[in-house]
Design a protein around this motif. Structure first.
Motif, PDB file in Angstrom:
ATOM      1  N   SER A 231       0.850  -1.180   0.000  1.00  0.00           N
ATOM      2  CA  SER A 231       0.000   0.000   0.000  1.00  0.00           C
ATOM      3  C   SER A 231       0.887   1.232   0.000  1.00  0.00           C
ATOM      4  N   SER A 233       1.606   5.226   0.179  1.00  0.00           N
ATOM      5  CA  SER A 233       1.005   6.391   0.820  1.00  0.00           C
ATOM      6  C   SER A 233       0.659   7.431  -0.243  1.00  0.00           C
ATOM      7  N   ILE A 349      -5.492  -2.143   4.972  1.00  0.00           N
ATOM      8  CA  ILE A 349      -4.675  -0.938   5.150  1.00  0.00           C
ATOM      9  C   ILE A 349      -5.416   0.225   4.510  1.00  0.00           C
ATOM     10  N   GLU A 350      -5.589   1.316   5.249  1.00  0.00           N
ATOM     11  CA  GLU A 350      -6.236   2.516   4.728  1.00  0.00           C
ATOM     12  C   GLU A 350      -5.413   3.739   5.149  1.00  0.00           C
ATOM     13  N   TRP A 351      -4.901   4.492   4.164  1.00  0.00           N
ATOM     14  CA  TRP A 351      -4.183   5.738   4.446  1.00  0.00           C
ATOM     15  C   TRP A 351      -5.176   6.890   4.539  1.00  0.00           C
ATOM     16  N   ASN A 352      -4.865   7.900   5.368  1.00  0.00           N
ATOM     17  CA  ASN A 352      -5.638   9.127   5.278  1.00  0.00           C
ATOM     18  C   ASN A 352      -5.227   9.872   4.016  1.00  0.00           C
ATOM     19  N   GLY A 355      -1.568  11.049   3.474  1.00  0.00           N
ATOM     20  CA  GLY A 355      -0.524  10.048   3.633  1.00  0.00           C
ATOM     21  C   GLY A 355       0.285  10.178   4.900  1.00  0.00           C
ATOM     22  N   SER A 356      -0.202  10.955   5.869  1.00  0.00           N
ATOM     23  CA  SER A 356       0.551  11.142   7.107  1.00  0.00           C
ATOM     24  C   SER A 356       0.349  10.006   8.097  1.00  0.00           C
ATOM     25  N   ALA A 358      -1.385   5.842   8.432  1.00  0.00           N
ATOM     26  CA  ALA A 358      -2.062   4.664   7.884  1.00  0.00           C
ATOM     27  C   ALA A 358      -2.794   3.936   9.004  1.00  0.00           C
ATOM     28  N   THR A 374      -2.872   2.410  14.196  1.00  0.00           N
ATOM     29  CA  THR A 374      -2.421   3.432  13.264  1.00  0.00           C
ATOM     30  C   THR A 374      -0.904   3.468  13.263  1.00  0.00           C
ATOM     31  N   TRP A 403     -11.620   6.084   7.211  1.00  0.00           N
ATOM     32  CA  TRP A 403     -11.354   7.421   7.742  1.00  0.00           C
ATOM     33  C   TRP A 403     -12.533   8.348   7.499  1.00  0.00           C
ATOM     34  N   ASP A 407      -9.506  13.273   8.403  1.00  0.00           N
ATOM     35  CA  ASP A 407      -8.210  12.576   8.357  1.00  0.00           C
ATOM     36  C   ASP A 407      -7.628  12.280   9.735  1.00  0.00           C
TER      37      ASP A 407
END
Length: 527
Positions: A231, A233, A349-352, A355-356, A358, A374, A403, A407
């Motif tokens: 995944s 970012s 996996i999920e990024w905000n 990308g700061s 996950a 996180t 999310w 974020d």
């Protein structure tokens, strides 16, 4: 008598006009077209004015694409050349929802929703998938042959952010070797060859840093791993790589004989591994710094319960049972020994959007624990957000998470109350907020584009009657939206003001309906 009863039941369930009152076995066992061809894979057009769906062509195994006005009307078959006029069910939006990206026939497409201009990004024989917008809101990343590529919206350039190699770094030396060091000290030629090689490598790395126009330098993660998932970012700075031991044994698969074959001989087909013969291989999480060309293993030893053995009593009981029946105690104990640390799998996996941070959902292989954590790449450490533990097992359903638009807040489903319900939790806050509660099941959460309402499916009025409900994202009363007597699935329109519903009856296959996303309005049947 049995055949007659079966025929009557099937005739009732079919609900098809013009059939004989008592279908014979030849009809019952024929192609299922006689039962009906339900609309499948339905999705909204980009404007929300039309609904697209697929329908199997009579007598064939393939389907045609149709479009029908959302306000009702006659469906029309969509030609292959017109399929790109709208994004499809694979669509993803950028943060401000001004652009949409999707996959059409294994290629990547992007559309500017303000102008309505669609652009094909790739046209290859390769299979591209998993489109995602980058933090700049215009560039799009996608997977091709298990590698990420990024399309720059401004320049049209397609670049590869990282080259991952599952082998040893050819420049890595295997520790101290006395003979090698002796040779280098004694031989001027060897010393000079080594100097030239190192100077060339340093020069190549320097050029890459000064001008990143070339391909990325390989990141060697080692031959002991094989990829499970990855995944990238949205900042393209970091990549989470989930791996497992390359030597992990899945277990023997069963061979199933096939007697009806073109060759006339009995052939075999490999099927699944027998249940309980081998546990899934444990996952390891690697955090790659794409810019620096380095990686580090993410430590999960701080997870609560990771060092426990929830199967201890079962192991003791099994040991006693086998020994009583003559098995060797040492052999049985070795076979039943608990791992030093409970293995786990990464389920999501999920990024905000920037990308700061996950969010990762981790499941223990023994299926007794689920952790929502996180990971901020700059910190490199997992932070626990929620733990669900169960002495029986964690359900394979009701594990959705994601999310909120801010974020900094996660939403997730959990059965900790005994029923699946919806929760939110700020990643910097200690306690979650429970949005739904009661003796019923909540599933399939979808938040509207404004981030104000969650829409869910819930069987609040009857265990077998699932309807769409909504609840404020900030907390409040759960409201029933649909009253169709059962909803199979739903999809919010791009503007978030209408629902595309799929509904079936006991005597009829699924059909599509459209309704305002509010309590009260009547649903309009469109197929």
């Amino acid at each position: 008598m049995l055949t007659r009863r079966l025929a009557i039941v099937l005739a009732i369930c079919a609900g098809a006009e013009g059939l004989a009152a008592e279908p014979d076995l030849e009809l019952i066992m024929s192609d299922p077209d006689w039962i009906g061809r339900a609309p499948t894979g339905a999705y909204w057009s980009d404007s929300g004015e039309r609904v697209y769906y697929e329908q199997e062509r009579t007598g064939e195994d393939f389907s045609d694409l149709y479009a029908v006005p959302a306000g009702g009307g006659e469906p029309e078959r969509v030609s292959a050349a017109d399929e790109s006029q709208s994004s499809n069910a694979t669509r993803v939006y950028n943060a401000d929802r001004s652009r949409v990206a999707w996959i059409l026939r294994n290629d990547v497409w992007v559309k500017d929703l303000d102008t309505g201009t669609a652009r094909q990004v790739t046209r290859t024989a390769a299979e591209e998938s998993a489109p995602m917008f980058m933090a700049d809101g215009g560039s799009v990343a996608f997977l091709r042959d298990d590698e990420y590529f990024v399309h720059d919206a401004a320049t049209g350039l397609i670049s590869q952010p990282a080259e991952i190699e599952f082998e040893e770094d050819p420049d890595k030396e295997e520790g101290f070797d006395a003979l090698r060091e002796h040779q280098r000290r004694r031989m001027d030629t060897l010393r000079e060859d080594r100097r030239l090689e190192e100077a060339e490598e340093a020069y190549a790395e320097e050029r890459q840093r000064e001008d990143p126009a070339g391909p990325p330098l390989p990141i060697y993660v080692g031959p002991e791993y094989e990829a499970v998932r990855q995944s990238l970012s949205p900042s393209a700075r970091h990549l989470l790589l989930v791996v497992r031991n390359a030597d992990a044994k899945e277990g023997r698969k069963e061979d199933m004989p096939q007697y009806v074959t073109e060759s006339g001989y009995t052939e075999t087909e490999e099927t699944r591994i027998r249940v309980g013969r081998n546990n899934p291989a444990a996952h390891t999480i690697l955090l790659l710094d794409v810019e620096a060309g380095t990686f580090a293993t993410v430590d999960h030893s701080s997870l609560p319960g990771i060092d426990d053995d929830p199967l201890a009593k079962l192991r003791d009981s099994a040991l006693e049972w086998h020994v009583e029946r003559g098995a060797d105690p040492e052999e049985v104990e070795a076979a039943l020994a608990a791992p030093e640390q409970r293995p786990l799998n990464v389920e999501g996996i999920e990024w905000n959007s920037d990308g700061s941070v996950a969010a990762l959902q981790l499941h223990s292989v023994d299926n007794k624990d689920r952790w929502l954590v996180t990971l901020a790449p700059e910190e490199g450490e997992l932070r626990l957000q929620h733990r669900l533990t169960d002495d029986a097992w964690i359900n394979w359903d009701y594990n959705a998470f994601g999310w909120l638009p801010d974020d900094r807040t996660l939403w997730y489903l959990s059965e900790e109350s005994g029923w699946s319900h919806l929760y939110t939790k700020g990643i910097d806050e200690r306690r979650p907020q429970q949005l739904t509660r009661g003796e019923f099941v909540v599933s399939d959460p979808e938040i509207d584009p404004q981030g104000e309402w969650f829409y869910v499916v819930a069987n609040r009025t009857h265990p077998g009657n699932y309807e769409v409900h909504r609840v404020p994202a900030a907390g409040g009363e759960l409201e029933q939206v649909t009253s169709l007597g059962g909803v199979v699935s739903f999809d919010l329109s791009p503007a978030g003001d209408e629902l595309l519903l799929s509904r079936s009856y006991i005597d009829r296959h699924e059909d599509l309906y459209v309704q305002r996303a509010l309590p009260g309005p009547e649903a309009l049947q469109i197929t």
